[in-house]
Write a protein that holds these residues in place. Structure first.
Motif, PDB file in Angstrom:
ATOM      1  N   THR A 129       0.852  -1.194   0.000  1.00 46.90           N
ATOM      2  CA  THR A 129       0.000   0.000   0.000  1.00 46.90           C
ATOM      3  C   THR A 129       0.886   1.241   0.000  1.00 46.90           C
ATOM      4  OG1 THR A 129      -0.096   0.406   2.387  1.00 46.90           O
ATOM      5  CG2 THR A 129      -1.563  -1.302   1.526  1.00 46.90           C
ATOM      6  N   THR A 130       0.297   2.362  -0.375  1.00 46.78           N
ATOM      7  CA  THR A 130       1.051   3.626  -0.377  1.00 46.78           C
ATOM      8  C   THR A 130       1.306   4.116   1.043  1.00 46.78           C
ATOM      9  OG1 THR A 130      -1.038   4.817  -0.604  1.00 46.78           O
ATOM     10  CG2 THR A 130       0.189   4.367  -2.627  1.00 46.78           C
ATOM     11  N   GLY A 131       0.649   3.496   2.032  1.00 44.56           N
ATOM     12  CA  GLY A 131       0.849   3.890   3.422  1.00 44.56           C
ATOM     13  C   GLY A 131       1.931   3.103   4.132  1.00 44.56           C
ATOM     14  N   GLU A 132       2.518   2.103   3.458  1.00 47.96           N
ATOM     15  CA  GLU A 132       3.570   1.288   4.061  1.00 47.96           C
ATOM     16  C   GLU A 132       4.930   1.871   3.704  1.00 47.96           C
ATOM     17  OE1 GLU A 132       2.945  -3.285   4.001  1.00 47.96           O
ATOM     18  OE2 GLU A 132       1.672  -2.476   2.432  1.00 47.96           O
ATOM     19  N   ALA A 133       5.710   2.179   4.720  1.00 48.21           N
ATOM     20  CA  ALA A 133       7.014   2.802   4.476  1.00 48.21           C
ATOM     21  C   ALA A 133       7.895   1.932   3.584  1.00 48.21           C
ATOM     22  CB  ALA A 133       7.707   3.079   5.805  1.00 48.21           C
ATOM     23  N   PHE A 134       7.852   0.606   3.810  1.00 51.81           N
ATOM     24  CA  PHE A 134       8.725  -0.267   3.019  1.00 51.81           C
ATOM     25  C   PHE A 134       8.367  -0.202   1.543  1.00 51.81           C
ATOM     26  CE2 PHE A 134       9.353  -4.338   0.836  1.00 51.81           C
ATOM     27  CZ  PHE A 134      10.742  -4.376   0.841  1.00 51.81           C
ATOM     28  N   TYR A 168      -0.546  -0.246  -7.020  1.00 54.21           N
ATOM     29  CA  TYR A 168      -0.555  -0.883  -5.698  1.00 54.21           C
ATOM     30  C   TYR A 168      -1.760  -1.811  -5.565  1.00 54.21           C
ATOM     31  CZ  TYR A 168       3.032   2.474  -4.345  1.00 54.21           C
ATOM     32  OH  TYR A 168       4.196   3.207  -4.279  1.00 54.21           O
ATOM     33  N   ALA A 169      -1.560  -2.932  -4.843  1.00 58.09           N
ATOM     34  CA  ALA A 169      -2.632  -3.927  -4.720  1.00 58.09           C
ATOM     35  C   ALA A 169      -3.186  -4.041  -3.309  1.00 58.09           C
ATOM     36  CB  ALA A 169      -2.125  -5.291  -5.175  1.00 58.09           C
ATOM     37  N   ASP A 170      -2.644  -3.309  -2.346  1.00 56.48           N
ATOM     38  CA  ASP A 170      -3.131  -3.353  -0.960  1.00 56.48           C
ATOM     39  C   ASP A 170      -3.166  -4.773  -0.395  1.00 56.48           C
ATOM     40  OD1 ASP A 170      -3.431  -0.626  -1.204  1.00 56.48           O
ATOM     41  OD2 ASP A 170      -5.565  -0.756  -1.711  1.00 56.48           O
ATOM     42  N   HIS A 171      -2.184  -5.588  -0.791  1.00 55.37           N
ATOM     43  CA  HIS A 171      -2.054  -6.975  -0.324  1.00 55.37           C
ATOM     44  C   HIS A 171      -3.259  -7.842  -0.688  1.00 55.37           C
ATOM     45  CE1 HIS A 171       1.710  -6.220   1.683  1.00 55.37           C
ATOM     46  NE2 HIS A 171       1.191  -5.196   2.324  1.00 55.37           N
ATOM     47  N   LEU A 172      -3.934  -7.519  -1.782  1.00 48.07           N
ATOM     48  CA  LEU A 172      -5.070  -8.318  -2.261  1.00 48.07           C
ATOM     49  C   LEU A 172      -4.641  -9.030  -3.548  1.00 48.07           C
ATOM     50  CD1 LEU A 172      -7.918  -5.693  -1.746  1.00 48.07           C
ATOM     51  CD2 LEU A 172      -7.415  -7.676  -0.296  1.00 48.07           C
ATOM     52  N   ALA A 173      -4.593 -10.355  -3.477  1.00 48.52           N
ATOM     53  CA  ALA A 173      -4.149 -11.132  -4.635  1.00 48.52           C
ATOM     54  C   ALA A 173      -5.046 -10.901  -5.837  1.00 48.52           C
ATOM     55  CB  ALA A 173      -4.116 -12.618  -4.271  1.00 48.52           C
ATOM     56  N   GLU A 174      -6.354 -10.771  -5.586  1.00 44.51           N
ATOM     57  CA  GLU A 174      -7.279 -10.578  -6.712  1.00 44.51           C
ATOM     58  C   GLU A 174      -7.030  -9.244  -7.412  1.00 44.51           C
ATOM     59  OE1 GLU A 174      -9.767  -9.816  -2.876  1.00 44.51           O
ATOM     60  OE2 GLU A 174      -8.094 -11.073  -3.532  1.00 44.51           O
ATOM     61  N   THR A 175      -6.584  -8.238  -6.643  1.00 45.84           N
ATOM     62  CA  THR A 175      -6.257  -6.942  -7.255  1.00 45.84           C
ATOM     63  C   THR A 175      -5.008  -7.059  -8.130  1.00 45.84           C
ATOM     64  OG1 THR A 175      -7.240  -5.752  -5.390  1.00 45.84           O
ATOM     65  CG2 THR A 175      -5.717  -4.519  -6.781  1.00 45.84           C
ATOM     66  N   THR A 176      -3.988  -7.740  -7.606  1.00 42.02           N
ATOM     67  CA  THR A 176      -2.766  -7.949  -8.399  1.00 42.02           C
ATOM     68  C   THR A 176      -3.089  -8.657  -9.705  1.00 42.02           C
ATOM     69  OG1 THR A 176      -1.368  -8.055  -6.428  1.00 42.02           O
ATOM     70  CG2 THR A 176      -0.491  -9.047  -8.433  1.00 42.02           C
ATOM     71  N   LEU A 177      -3.924  -9.694  -9.632  1.00 45.46           N
ATOM     72  CA  LEU A 177      -4.240 -10.464 -10.838  1.00 45.46           C
ATOM     73  C   LEU A 177      -5.079  -9.648 -11.822  1.00 45.46           C
ATOM     74  CD1 LEU A 177      -4.895 -13.970  -9.249  1.00 45.46           C
ATOM     75  CD2 LEU A 177      -2.948 -13.257 -10.640  1.00 45.46           C
TER      76      LEU A 177
END
Length: 361
Positions: free
Chosen positions: A32-37, A60-69
């Motif tokens: 996510t855009t809110g994660e420093a890493f 960015y996918a916000d740690h959602l696999a379905e978004t990445t795909l």
């Protein structure tokens, strides 16, 4: 595609000036855009892209696999396809992305989490099916998990006779190879120290909020815990917050270790709240762009270190290095001349100098 048309037009004599099109790269950032890493990861890639004159886009996918795909499907099968797609095998998305890419003409490169051994056994036997899959760069996650616990134990006062040192561990997502490898390293260190007892391992999902909730319960259940191993900095901050609320002082009553040298983590190391910090792997995306730039220039980067590489990026960061990294973090170029890292024109003995030392020179 634009490069092809430029070549055709030049061949027809319809253009007199050279026509060059910057290589286009799409990075599917799983965070996510809110994660420093993940934010610093993107910023380092952007610095590399500027230096190498590459056209970089980041989603960015916000740690959602379905978004990445969904993002991969659009990039690989939609109208505006990039030359290169860089992605992370978080939550095991790689095989589906490889399938989606077939026939797309888009070149693929994996970073941070490459194929798991099981995925390799299924896909590795058919490399001819994926001619556009160029390679991968991953950090030494297993060693990182090992080094963190070893250093925490080294810093901890010895256990009294007949007593044990109690450890709590916060891993990331069960379906992320990096988390599994860091855990494996922690368990390897644990096996070397029978005086340390792992009271509980939980999965904080890489998030501060989840780890905070879990830690609030665990510190009540195990009030004598004096070592805390966390797989990333976001979780470390959540756990430390819960520890303070339970009446403890991080760095004094319990020692905390984590991975990711975000500015907040570097400052926590300098002020003593974090006792152990490892970092360096935020640079993987930038190093990947150096290799893709070389490939675009006709260089077989596999000859200079291998097609699929693990780099020992994760290393213990001391106070002097923390100060240096904080200074570099405010520079847009990170003090790196990415052009100079190219293998183009280098002898066969050349190896890409991708390391934290390249940043700390």
């Amino acid at each position: 595609m634009l490069k092809f048309f430029c070549g055709v037009l030049l061949a027809l004599g319809t253009m007199v000036a050279p026509c060059t099109q910057a290589a286009s790269v799409l990075f599917l950032n799983p965070g996510t855009t809110g994660e420093a890493f993940w934010l610093s990861y993107s910023q380092f890639m952007q610095a590399a892209a500027r230096d190498l004159a590459m056209d970089l886009r980041i989603q960015y996918a916000d740690h959602l696999a379905e978004t990445t795909l969904a993002q991969a499907r659009e990039a690989l099968q939609g109208p505006g396809r990039p030359d290169y797609l860089v992605f992370v095998n978080e939550q095991y998305v790689a095989p589906e992305i490889l399938r989606l890419a077939q026939g797309s003409g888009v070149k693929l490169f994996m970073v941070n989490n490459a194929l798991t051994p099981d995925q390799m056994s299924l896909l590795g036997s058919q490399p001819e099916k994926y001619p556009d899959w160029l390679g991968s760069l991953v950090p030494n996650d297993e060693e990182g998990g090992y080094l963190m616990l070893k250093e925490l134990i080294r810093l901890h006062p010895p256990a009294a006779p007949g007593q044990v040192i109690e450890l709590l561990a916060f891993s990331g997502l069960k379906v992320t190879p990096a988390a599994q490898l860091r855990e494996k390293g922690m368990m390897r260190a644990l096996a070397e120290h029978p005086e340390v007892r792992l009271r509980q391992l939980v999965y904080g999902g890489w998030t501060r909020e989840r780890a905070y909730e879990q830690a609030g319960l665990l510190f009540k259940r195990y009030p004598r815990a004096s070592l805390v191993w966390t797989a990333n900095d976001e979780m470390a901050f959540g756990v430390m917050q819960a520890y303070v609320e339970a009446g403890g002082e991080p760095g004094k009553d319990a020692l905390f270790g984590t991975i990711n040298h975000s500015p907040a983590a570097l400052r926590a190391l300098l002020d003593g709240r974090l006792s152990v910090l490892l970092g360096g792997h935020f640079s993987l995306g930038g190093w990947a762009l150096v290799q893709l730039h070389d490939y675009d220039q006709g260089v077989d980067f596999g000859q200079y270190g291998g097609r699929d590489r693990q780099i020992p990026l994760l290393q213990l960061i001391d106070r002097a290095q923390a100060e240096r990294l904080l200074t570099l973090g405010v520079r847009q170029d990170y003090g790196v001349d990415f052009q100079k890292l190219s293998a183009k024109g280098q002898p066969a003995s050349y190896r890409y100098p991708f390391s934290l030392q390249t940043l700390l020179h």
